[in-house]
Scaffold this motif. Structure first.
Motif, mmCIF file in Angstrom:
data_model
loop_
_atom_site.group_PDB
_atom_site.id
_atom_site.type_symbol
_atom_site.label_atom_id
_atom_site.label_comp_id
_atom_site.label_asym_id
_atom_site.label_seq_id
_atom_site.Cartn_x
_atom_site.Cartn_y
_atom_site.Cartn_z
ATOM 1 N N VAL A 124 14.671 -2.796 -9.674
ATOM 2 C CA VAL A 124 13.729 -2.165 -10.586
ATOM 3 C C VAL A 124 13.055 -0.989 -9.892
ATOM 4 N N ILE A 125 12.963 0.107 -10.588
ATOM 5 C CA ILE A 125 12.250 1.275 -10.082
ATOM 6 C C ILE A 125 10.952 1.398 -10.872
ATOM 7 N N LEU A 126 9.831 1.216 -10.190
ATOM 8 C CA LEU A 126 8.540 1.348 -10.855
ATOM 9 C C LEU A 126 8.167 2.816 -10.967
ATOM 10 N N THR A 127 7.852 3.246 -12.156
ATOM 11 C CA THR A 127 7.422 4.623 -12.385
ATOM 12 C C THR A 127 5.929 4.646 -12.682
ATOM 13 N N GLU A 128 5.370 5.827 -12.737
ATOM 14 C CA GLU A 128 3.960 5.952 -13.115
ATOM 15 C C GLU A 128 3.735 5.380 -14.507
ATOM 16 N N ARG A 136 14.156 -2.453 -23.674
ATOM 17 C CA ARG A 136 14.910 -2.628 -22.431
ATOM 18 C C ARG A 136 13.982 -2.600 -21.221
ATOM 19 N N ARG A 137 13.025 -1.655 -21.236
ATOM 20 C CA ARG A 137 12.149 -1.530 -20.071
ATOM 21 C C ARG A 137 11.239 -2.741 -19.918
ATOM 22 N N LEU A 138 10.703 -3.240 -21.009
ATOM 23 C CA LEU A 138 9.845 -4.420 -20.936
ATOM 24 C C LEU A 138 10.633 -5.633 -20.455
ATOM 25 N N GLN A 139 11.863 -5.751 -20.891
ATOM 26 C CA GLN A 139 12.723 -6.847 -20.432
ATOM 27 C C GLN A 139 12.975 -6.747 -18.936
ATOM 28 N N GLN A 140 13.199 -5.529 -18.451
ATOM 29 C CA GLN A 140 13.424 -5.325 -17.019
ATOM 30 C C GLN A 140 12.183 -5.676 -16.203
ATOM 31 N N LEU A 141 11.025 -5.250 -16.684
ATOM 32 C CA LEU A 141 9.778 -5.545 -15.976
ATOM 33 C C LEU A 141 9.483 -7.044 -15.980
ATOM 34 N N GLY A 168 2.296 -8.213 -11.426
ATOM 35 C CA GLY A 168 1.997 -6.957 -12.102
ATOM 36 C C GLY A 168 0.604 -6.465 -11.756
ATOM 37 N N TYR A 169 -0.342 -7.389 -11.696
ATOM 38 C CA TYR A 169 -1.721 -7.050 -11.307
ATOM 39 C C TYR A 169 -1.751 -6.446 -9.912
ATOM 40 N N LYS A 170 -1.000 -7.031 -8.987
ATOM 41 C CA LYS A 170 -0.978 -6.527 -7.611
ATOM 42 C C LYS A 170 -0.349 -5.136 -7.544
ATOM 43 N N ALA A 171 0.705 -4.918 -8.320
ATOM 44 C CA ALA A 171 1.351 -3.605 -8.318
ATOM 45 C C ALA A 171 0.392 -2.515 -8.794
ATOM 46 N N VAL A 172 -0.368 -2.807 -9.842
ATOM 47 C CA VAL A 172 -1.332 -1.827 -10.354
ATOM 48 C C VAL A 172 -2.475 -1.635 -9.357
ATOM 49 N N SER A 173 -2.970 -2.718 -8.787
ATOM 50 C CA SER A 173 -4.062 -2.632 -7.818
ATOM 51 C C SER A 173 -3.660 -1.805 -6.607
ATOM 52 N N ASP A 174 -2.429 -1.983 -6.131
ATOM 53 C CA ASP A 174 -1.962 -1.234 -4.972
ATOM 54 C C ASP A 174 -1.695 0.230 -5.307
ATOM 55 N N ALA A 175 -1.236 0.482 -6.532
ATOM 56 C CA ALA A 175 -0.967 1.861 -6.948
ATOM 57 C C ALA A 175 -2.250 2.624 -7.240
ATOM 58 N N LYS A 176 -3.310 1.885 -7.631
ATOM 59 C CA LYS A 176 -4.585 2.516 -7.993
ATOM 60 C C LYS A 176 -5.734 1.825 -7.254
ATOM 61 N N PRO A 177 -5.795 1.979 -5.939
ATOM 62 C CA PRO A 177 -6.823 1.270 -5.172
ATOM 63 C C PRO A 177 -8.243 1.679 -5.531
ATOM 64 N N GLU A 178 -8.392 2.865 -6.144
ATOM 65 C CA GLU A 178 -9.724 3.337 -6.509
ATOM 66 C C GLU A 178 -10.168 2.814 -7.869
ATOM 67 N N LEU A 189 0.829 -1.194 0.000
ATOM 68 C CA LEU A 189 0.000 0.000 0.000
ATOM 69 C C LEU A 189 0.870 1.253 0.000
ATOM 70 N N ASP A 190 1.932 1.245 0.791
ATOM 71 C CA ASP A 190 2.863 2.372 0.792
ATOM 72 C C ASP A 190 3.497 2.547 -0.577
ATOM 73 N N LEU A 191 3.815 1.429 -1.221
ATOM 74 C CA LEU A 191 4.386 1.477 -2.564
ATOM 75 C C LEU A 191 3.445 2.194 -3.516
ATOM 76 N N GLY A 192 2.164 1.865 -3.466
ATOM 77 C CA GLY A 192 1.193 2.505 -4.349
ATOM 78 C C GLY A 192 1.139 3.999 -4.119
ATOM 79 N N LYS A 193 1.171 4.434 -2.875
ATOM 80 C CA LYS A 193 1.125 5.853 -2.574
ATOM 81 C C LYS A 193 2.335 6.579 -3.132
ATOM 82 N N LEU A 194 3.508 5.966 -2.981
ATOM 83 C CA LEU A 194 4.725 6.606 -3.469
ATOM 84 C C LEU A 194 4.743 6.716 -4.981
ATOM 85 N N ILE A 195 4.202 5.725 -5.662
ATOM 86 C CA ILE A 195 4.133 5.782 -7.120
ATOM 87 C C ILE A 195 3.290 6.968 -7.555
ATOM 88 N N ARG A 196 2.166 7.174 -6.912
ATOM 89 C CA ARG A 196 1.286 8.260 -7.305
ATOM 90 C C ARG A 196 1.847 9.632 -6.923
#
Length: 253
Positions: A22-26, A68-73, A98-108, A4-11
């Motif tokens: 890996v650094i997840l960006t918006e 490169r980015r897709l390979q990293q992800l 990946g689904y969990k990362a998006v769900s946590d970054a966008k809980p709404e 949840l903290d991860l999602g907040k920081l992404i936004r």
């Protein structure tokens, strides 16, 4: 740091350090969500939609950074690479991680679960729907895209429609009009068209906003016979329907 903290920081900050360096960006979150919605995507698809224009507003010279980015992800477990039986092109699917990362970054947001494999029965059609979305969004002609995958998983989003009756996508135009996209590769029976057209008219004319989930239908057809029939069948409904050929629609890309 929990998810949840991860999602907040992404936004809030645009990026946050994740495992395996890996650094997840918006943009990463948007890429993964795009792939979740559209079932799969190739490097070229992601390049055209997310990397073609650089942060400086210039056109990218190559798709090297997208590759490169897709390979990293994928290496970090957010995506996985696979191939279609009919092409040598590599496609990426989102993973549960990946689904969990998006769900946590966008809980709404309503985030759709990942496809496990490419469905070869619908592959050609899915590829064209994907291309259609990229064309429309890159031209600023569409936003707030709701994929057929989401529509099939939520009767509320689909206005009560189920399974094969849902359109191939619903999007908003710059004016706020909601448009249902129907991509027609083959000629269906007359009864199938009549049934769907009448159902769509009933929805678009409904005073119930839970049913009226789009305002207009755009048919894009591969065969002239389909164009001729749909044009004749929908003419009496005026601006509720628009019928275009593949050549006309895809030449705009």
């Amino acid at each position: 740091m929990n998810e949840l903290d991860l999602g907040k920081l992404i936004r809030e900050n645009g990026r946050v350090k994740k495992d395996r360096g890996v650094i997840l960006t918006e943009r990463d979150i948007e890429v993964i969500e795009f792939i979740l919605d559209m079932k799969f995507s190739s490097v070229e698809d992601i390049f055209e939609r997310f990397f073609k224009v650089t942060l400086a507003g210039e056109e990218a010279r190559s798709n090297e950074w997208a590759i490169r980015r897709l390979q990293q992800l994928a290496k970090a477990g957010y995506l996985k690479g696979t191939f279609s039986f009919s092409e040598r092109t590599k496609f990426y699917l989102a993973t549960p991680k990946g689904y969990k990362a998006v769900s946590d970054a966008k809980p709404e947001a309503y985030v759709i679960k990942p496809s496990q494999v490419i469905d070869h029965r619908t592959f050609a059609h899915d590829r064209l729907v994907l291309e259609s979305r990229i064309i429309l969004e890159n031209q600023r002609a569409a936003s707030c895209w709701i994929s057929d995958k989401k529509l099939r998983s939520s009767r509320e989003l689909a206005g009560g429609l189920v399974h094969s009756n849902v359109p191939d996508g619903i999007f908003k135009t710059e004016s706020g009009e909601r448009v249902a996209l129907e991509l027609e590769l083959s000629l269906k029976s007359r009864s199938q068209y009549i049934t769907k057209v009448r159902k769509y008219v009933s929805m678009m004319r409904s005073e119930n906003q839970a049913v009226k989930v789009f305002d207009r239908v755009l048919y894009v057809c591969a065969k002239q016979a389909t164009i001729d029939y749909l044009t004749k069948e929908t003419k009496i409904y005026g601006s509720l329907f628009e019928v275009q050929s593949f050549n006309t629609f895809f030449s705009r890309g």
